[in-house]
Design a protein around this motif. Sequence first.
Motif, short mmCIF file in Angstrom:
data_model
loop_
_atom_site.label_atom_id
_atom_site.label_comp_id
_atom_site.label_asym_id
_atom_site.label_seq_id
_atom_site.Cartn_x
_atom_site.Cartn_y
_atom_site.Cartn_z
N GLY A 10 0.81 -1.20 0.00
CA GLY A 10 0.00 0.00 0.00
C GLY A 10 0.85 1.26 0.00
N ALA A 11 0.20 2.37 -0.28
CA ALA A 11 0.88 3.66 -0.35
C ALA A 11 1.34 4.10 1.03
CB ALA A 11 -0.04 4.70 -0.96
N CYS A 12 2.49 4.77 1.06
CA CYS A 12 3.03 5.33 2.30
C CYS A 12 2.91 6.85 2.34
CB CYS A 12 4.49 4.92 2.47
SG CYS A 12 4.72 3.14 2.67
N ASP A 13 2.12 7.41 1.45
CA ASP A 13 1.83 8.84 1.46
C ASP A 13 0.62 9.07 0.55
OD1 ASP A 13 2.04 11.49 2.12
OD2 ASP A 13 3.83 11.90 0.93
N VAL A 14 0.03 10.23 0.67
CA VAL A 14 -1.12 10.58 -0.14
C VAL A 14 -0.67 10.88 -1.57
CG1 VAL A 14 -1.00 13.03 0.48
CG2 VAL A 14 -3.18 12.05 -0.27
N SER A 15 -1.46 10.47 -2.55
CA SER A 15 -1.14 10.74 -3.96
C SER A 15 -1.50 12.17 -4.32
CB SER A 15 -1.90 9.78 -4.88
OG SER A 15 -1.55 8.44 -4.62
N ARG A 16 -0.81 12.70 -5.32
CA ARG A 16 -1.10 14.02 -5.85
C ARG A 16 -1.50 13.92 -7.32
NH1 ARG A 16 2.54 13.25 -1.46
NH2 ARG A 16 3.46 15.22 -0.79
N LEU A 17 -2.19 14.93 -7.79
CA LEU A 17 -2.55 15.05 -9.20
C LEU A 17 -2.06 16.40 -9.68
CD1 LEU A 17 -6.03 13.76 -8.35
CD2 LEU A 17 -4.60 12.56 -9.99
N ALA A 18 -1.46 16.42 -10.86
CA ALA A 18 -0.82 17.65 -11.32
C ALA A 18 -1.13 17.92 -12.79
CB ALA A 18 0.70 17.58 -11.11
N ARG A 19 -1.09 19.20 -13.11
CA ARG A 19 -1.22 19.66 -14.50
C ARG A 19 -0.06 20.60 -14.78
NH1 ARG A 19 -3.16 24.21 -17.16
NH2 ARG A 19 -4.28 23.83 -19.12
N HIS A 20 0.76 20.26 -15.78
CA HIS A 20 1.92 21.08 -16.13
C HIS A 20 1.81 21.53 -17.58
CE1 HIS A 20 3.90 19.87 -12.43
NE2 HIS A 20 3.78 18.60 -12.75
N ALA A 21 2.10 22.80 -17.81
CA ALA A 21 2.25 23.32 -19.17
C ALA A 21 3.74 23.52 -19.42
CB ALA A 21 1.49 24.63 -19.33
N ILE A 22 4.25 22.91 -20.49
CA ILE A 22 5.68 22.87 -20.75
C ILE A 22 5.99 23.63 -22.03
CG2 ILE A 22 7.65 21.36 -21.21
CD1 ILE A 22 6.14 19.16 -19.67
N ASP A 23 7.03 24.44 -21.99
CA ASP A 23 7.56 25.09 -23.19
C ASP A 23 8.56 24.13 -23.82
OD1 ASP A 23 9.00 26.50 -25.09
OD2 ASP A 23 8.91 28.38 -23.98
N PRO A 24 8.23 23.50 -24.93
CA PRO A 24 9.12 22.48 -25.49
C PRO A 24 10.41 23.05 -26.07
CG PRO A 24 7.26 22.84 -26.96
CD PRO A 24 6.98 23.63 -25.72
N GLU A 25 10.41 24.31 -26.45
CA GLU A 25 11.62 24.89 -27.01
C GLU A 25 12.67 25.14 -25.93
OE1 GLU A 25 12.13 25.11 -30.22
OE2 GLU A 25 10.13 24.23 -30.45
N ARG A 26 12.23 25.63 -24.78
CA ARG A 26 13.16 25.89 -23.69
C ARG A 26 13.32 24.69 -22.77
NH1 ARG A 26 11.28 30.90 -20.49
NH2 ARG A 26 9.21 30.02 -20.90
N GLY A 27 12.42 23.72 -22.86
CA GLY A 27 12.48 22.58 -21.96
C GLY A 27 12.20 22.97 -20.53
N GLU A 28 11.20 23.83 -20.33
CA GLU A 28 10.87 24.33 -19.00
C GLU A 28 9.38 24.24 -18.74
OE1 GLU A 28 12.23 28.32 -18.70
OE2 GLU A 28 14.36 27.81 -18.89
N VAL A 29 9.04 24.02 -17.49
CA VAL A 29 7.65 24.08 -17.05
C VAL A 29 7.29 25.54 -16.84
CG1 VAL A 29 6.00 23.42 -15.27
CG2 VAL A 29 7.77 21.80 -15.98
N VAL A 30 6.26 26.01 -17.52
CA VAL A 30 5.90 27.42 -17.42
C VAL A 30 4.73 27.65 -16.47
CG1 VAL A 30 6.82 28.00 -19.68
CG2 VAL A 30 4.46 27.23 -19.49
N SER A 31 3.94 26.61 -16.20
CA SER A 31 2.88 26.74 -15.20
C SER A 31 2.55 25.36 -14.65
CB SER A 31 1.63 27.39 -15.79
OG SER A 31 1.01 26.54 -16.74
N SER A 32 2.17 25.30 -13.37
CA SER A 32 1.86 24.03 -12.71
C SER A 32 0.76 24.25 -11.70
CB SER A 32 3.09 23.48 -11.97
OG SER A 32 4.10 23.10 -12.85
N ARG A 33 -0.07 23.22 -11.56
CA ARG A 33 -1.05 23.19 -10.48
C ARG A 33 -1.12 21.76 -9.97
NH1 ARG A 33 -6.51 26.56 -11.35
NH2 ARG A 33 -6.54 26.12 -9.11
#
Length: 669
Positions: A414-437
């Motif tokens: 079983g899990a040893c911590d609570v799971s998270r759910l995430a949404r990331h917007a990535i700039d593919p040219e720079r290889g960077e995450v530009v926004s996250s929730r």
Amino acid sequence: MTRFPRAALRAGRVELTRLPLRTVAGRRPDDLRGHVFLVAPVGDPGSAGLPRRASTPYLNGDGMVFRLDLDPDAVRVSSRLARVPSWWADVHSLRGTRHEGIGFRNAGISRMNVRTLGARCFANTAVVPLRWPGRAPRLLATYDAGRPFEVDPWTLEVVAPVGALDEWRPTMLPGAPFPMLQSCAHPAFDGRTGELFSVSFGRSYRTILETIPAVGAVTRTAAFRRLRRATRRPRRGLRRQVARAGLHWPETFFDLLVWDGEGALRRHPVVTPDGEPLRVRETMHQIAVTERHVVLMDTAFKFSAHLVLDEPLPGAPGLERATRRALARPQQAFTVIYLVRRSALRDGAPVVARPVVVPFETVHWMVDYEEPGGRVVVHLAHQCAMDGAEFLKGYERTADGRRVDPALRGMFPGACDVSRLARHAIDPERGEVVSSRTVADARRTWGVGLGTAWRFPNAGPAPARTTDIYWYAQGHFPELVTEQALHLYARYPLRQTSRERLAELAEGAGPPGALFRLHTPTMTIADAWEVPPGGLLCTPQHVPRPDADGATDGYLTTCWFGPDDEKELWVFRADDLAAGPVCRLTHPALDWGYTLHSAYLDRLAPRDTAYAVSAERDWGERARRGDAVGALLREAVLPNAYVPRDPVGPPGPAPSRRPEAAPDQRVRR
């Protein structure tokens, strides 16, 4: 204390043909239509199904492909074993047969014989629908350590692999009839361009040895790097000596494979920006595709040396525990995403994968097909401190010091911590995450598992955006949280649940299981239903209403395992989970175990493609040798692998040819 339902770890190998389920509660919706496919492991050919006596992981087992026909008058179930070529070799080399001396044997999560046959492909993990315009729908049964195999949706028979053996690069055992391949259980199909994307990759000895914690720590030191540079030339000489001895020196490689459903696979070597082959540290369980990129992900199902061990020292539990602690390591607490430009996939030239790192580990996820503003949007389920590559052994103890119930051997902890759910917007040219929730709910997102959404998996054109995702969470079962799991994740760097809170959960009721809908634009849980104590809900599948035009327009089918050994199909309204199931269906002969992934097709039709792979091409030369392996290939594999079936007839699987040695039966209507 809430007990894990034992029914989930029991499964039979009896095949069903158009078995009508009876409604035991509620009313079946009149507009529930189409066909749901799902797959589950059901033990090896030498067993009568699950459970088995040894601590062999439940994932080690033949895939049983189920089809639920959502007919106007009833829901009917059909099922067939995934009889891939290595299955035929396995059945004809079981103990008691003429070829028992060269047969496969269970080895932890694998089943293999490194001296003779190689490694089994189980095709037991996912079902992937394919649809080209104007053609009959097609279906794949997949496995992380083998080729995908096409299953005829009409007959449920295995009819062809995706690519011949010589179109794949083995990661180990290249000289065996069934070499070990590493691929992904979720290849990505683009219904707009008609392309299927998959991967083939390998690991060097160094990568394999680094999975052992002590070895990994040494290889990360500066002294080791200096030693490696100083001994590079002798290492090349050693490699030549290994080759002269007829042995295989594994190399790190990574190929992106593209298939149009009819021709040969197109291979594209993938490298990182520094020109080195892309190196997979754990697995690549799933990949995805957008309009401009192939999205690859190093997913959290670790590759570790101890995974090929069951209980090698059953009479010495203390030594068993010590050995496992020395060999096992935690999964990495972050996810590496790689972006490959689709426009670069031409002429088989190497393509560059740009890496992006995000926090928390990931196994299952989705993407938006369109890239508004040039951003790649990914939706991740982070199974935090939940290790699906560890399995409960007979010598283990739970967090409160009790011996693990033998009925739970082979289940993941079983899990040893609570799971998270995430949404990331990535700039593919720079290889960077530009926004996250990111969102977490201590009650509803404990042990998040599989997800589904409108048109996911995609049998046709994908929606531009994924606005609503349905996930199920397993919840907290104290008897699945072991001392080994707590030891591995004692220093989990992103912990939200304290060790003190975990100790409290071990003594009483914890977070329940849940089925919930995540609304991705706001990253909120918009609808949810809590699982009754002692129950388990698996394998949600979105089933749209006829002519549905929205993400919540339809139903969800799920597999239910109850505290009183119930095995049922539960149906929910996609727009009102909180109301609970609208109907529950079952049959005494329904004996599926812990089900994995699913898919949906709105219609069935006889297979209308000429695509095939010759068994002679795969094994003909090896079968002509005069040894026992050659005889087994001639007698069992060549006559049975990829044998075409007659697709003409009423809906429902046609009878298949079955070996006399197979301990399987069939229940008909």
